[in-house]
Enzyme design. Structure first.
Site, PDB file in Angstrom:
ATOM      1  N   CYS A 145      18.145  16.273  43.250  1.00 24.21           N
ATOM      2  CA  CYS A 145      17.164  17.332  42.993  1.00 24.21           C
ATOM      3  C   CYS A 145      17.637  18.261  41.884  1.00 24.21           C
ATOM      4  O   CYS A 145      16.850  18.674  41.039  1.00 24.21           O
ATOM      5  CB  CYS A 145      16.950  18.204  44.244  1.00 24.21           C
ATOM      6  SG  CYS A 145      16.853  17.303  45.777  1.00 24.21           S
ATOM      7  N   ASP A 146      18.896  18.627  41.909  1.00 22.46           N
ATOM      8  CA  ASP A 146      19.353  19.748  41.079  1.00 22.46           C
ATOM      9  C   ASP A 146      20.338  19.375  39.978  1.00 22.46           C
ATOM     10  O   ASP A 146      20.662  20.226  39.143  1.00 22.46           O
ATOM     11  CB  ASP A 146      19.994  20.816  41.987  1.00 22.46           C
ATOM     12  CG  ASP A 146      18.984  21.385  42.976  1.00 22.46           C
ATOM     13  OD1 ASP A 146      17.802  21.487  42.608  1.00 22.46           O
ATOM     14  OD2 ASP A 146      19.373  21.698  44.111  1.00 22.46           O
ATOM     15  N   CYS A 183      21.765  18.858  47.112  1.00 21.30           N
ATOM     16  CA  CYS A 183      21.031  17.669  46.659  1.00 21.30           C
ATOM     17  C   CYS A 183      21.227  17.451  45.163  1.00 21.30           C
ATOM     18  O   CYS A 183      20.588  18.120  44.345  1.00 21.30           O
ATOM     19  CB  CYS A 183      19.547  17.808  46.997  1.00 21.30           C
ATOM     20  SG  CYS A 183      18.577  16.382  46.445  1.00 21.30           S
TER      21      CYS A 183
END
Ligand code: NDP
Length: 320
Positions: free
Chosen positions: A146-147, A143
C-alpha cells in the site's frame, strides 16, 4: 442460545464487518433486494480508516485517503438501502442444516438471519511502541504494497522475519534505495525460498538480533529508527524515512472458534473458488479468510462473491 426476553429481529442477509469486503457485499446484496444490515464492528470502515493515501484502488485516478474511500463505500451501500449500524457481534450460533442462524450483537440484541456474511477482517500486529503509534500513517506502515510507493528512492526499515516480511522487503527493495531488515533472532521464520530471495537482493541489509526500540521523527514524519542489538545491547540510529511493520496479522475470528473451520492461525477456511464456509448459508470474505493478498481490491472482490453466493443460496432454498 439467548434469553427469552431478548429482542429478536429476522433478516435475510446479515453482514458483519465494514471494510471493503463488508461494504461491497452490502452493495451487491442490497441491489439484489436482500435488504442487508451491516454491523460495523468497533472500527467502522476497518483497517483502511487507519491509513492515509490509497493510490492502488482502481477508479480513483487521483488517489483517495482511506477514510474518504470508506465513507464513499458506505454511502454507495446505503444508496441501495443497506442499513449500516454501529455494533459488534458478540456470539454466534449457526444452524448446520440450512436453518436460521443466530447472531448476538453487543451482548444484548439477537438477530436471526437466513444468510450471514462474515467480513470481520484482520488486525495488523504492532510492536507497541508509543512512537510507532505517533507516526502511524506518517512514515510508519503495516503494508508495504500500500505505502511503499511513497518511499521511492528513499531508505526504509522493515521489522519481521516471516514470509510477509520477506515478501515485503523484496517488494520495497525494488522501489527504495536501501532496505534495512530487522530480525530479532539469528534466523528467519520465512520459507527457504523467500529467505534466499532476501539474501540475494543487494540493497536489503539484514540485521540479525536487532530490535526497533524507538521510531525517531521531527514531529511531522519519520526520520529514523533506533535499533538495539539484543546480544551486545549496542544501540544505533538508522536514517530512514519509512518504517514498515510486518510481524503478522491476527484475523478477527474469536467468536467463530469451534463453530467455523479455520486454519491453525485462525483464518477462516472457505471452499475453493468460493466464499462458502463449512456452514450452509454462512460466507466469509476479505482478510478474515485471506492471509496472502490482503488488499482492499481483493477484499472487495470476495465481498462481491459472498453476496452473489448468499443470493444464490436463498434462491435455491426458496425453490426447494
Ligand atoms: P508469521 O507469524 O509467520 O511471522 C511473523 C514474524 O514476525 C516472525 O519472524 C516473528 O519473529 C516476527 N515477530 C513477531 N513479533 C515480533 C516482534 N514483536 N518484534 C520483532 N519481530 C517480531 O507472520 P507472517 O505475516 O509473515 O505470515 C503469516 C502466514 O502467512 C504464514 O503462514 C506465512 O507462511 C503465510 N504467508 C505466505 C505467503 C506466501 O506464501 N507468499 C506470503 C505471506 C504470508 P520470530 O520468527 O522470532 O517469532
Amino acid at each position: 442460545m439467548m434469553h427469552k426476553e431478548q429482542e429478536v429481529e429476522h433478516l435475510s442477509c446479515l453482514i458483519i464487518g465494514s471494510g471493503p469486503a463488508g461494504y461491497t457485499a452490502a452493495i451487491y446484496a442490497a441491489r439484489a433486494d436482500l435488504k442487508p444490515v451491516i454491523y460495523t464492528g468497533m472500527v467502522p470502515g476497518g483497517q483502511l480508516t487507519q491509513t492515509t493515501d490509497v493510490d492502488n484502488f482502481p477508479g480513483y485516478a487521483q488517489g483517495v485517503t482511506g477514510p474518504v474511500m470508506m465513507e464513499d463505500l458506505k454511502a454507495q451501500a446505503e444508496r441501495f438501502g443497506t442499513e449500516v449500524r454501529f455494533g459488534y457481534a458478540t456470539k454466534v450460533e449457526f444452524s448446520t442444516d440450512g436453518g436460521v442462524h443466530q447472531v448476538e450483537v453487543d451482548g444484548s440484541k439477537l438477530i436471526h438471519a437466513d444468510t450471514v456474511i462474515i467480513a470481520t477482517g484482520a488486525t495488523a500486529k504492532w510492536l507497541g511502541l508509543p512512537s510507532e503509534e505517533k507516526y502511524n500513517g506518517f512514515g510508519v506502515s503495516a503494508c508495504a504494497v500500500c505505502d511503499g510507493f511513497f518511499f521511492k528512492e528513499q531508505d526504509v526499515a522493515i521489522v519481521g522475519a516471516g514470509d510477509t516480511a520477506a515478501e515485503e522487503a523484496t517488494y520495497l527493495a525494488k522501489l527504495c534505495r536501501k532496505v534495512y531488515m530487522l530480525v530479532r533472532r539469528d534466523e528467519f521464520r520465512a520459507s527457504k525460498a523467500m529467505v534466499h530471495r532476501v539474501l540475494n537482493t543487494p540493497n536489503i541489509e539484514v540485521m540479525y538480533h536487532s530490535e526497533a526500540v524507538e521510531i525517531l521523527g521531527d514531529g511531522q514524519a519519520v526520520t529514523g529508527v533506533r535499533v538495539v542489538n539484543n546480544q551486545s545491547n549496542q544501540t544505533q540510529d538508522l536514517d530512514v524515512t519509512g518504517f514498515f511493520v510486518a510481524i503478522g496479522h491476527q484475523p478477527n475470528t474469536e467468536i467463530f472458534q469451534g463453530v467455523l473451520d479455520m486454519d491453525e492461525t485462525g483464518y477462516l477456511i472457505t471452499k475453493s473458488d468460493s466464499t462458502a464456509t463449512n456452514i450452509p448459508g454462512v460466507f466469509a470474505c476479505g482478510d478474515v479468510q485471506d492471509h496472502v493478498y490482503r488488499q482492499a481490491i481483493t477484499a472487495a472482490g470476495t465481498g462481491c462473491m459472498a453476496a452473489l453466493e448468499a443470493e444464490r443460496y436463498l434462491m435455491a432454498k426458496s425453490d426447494a
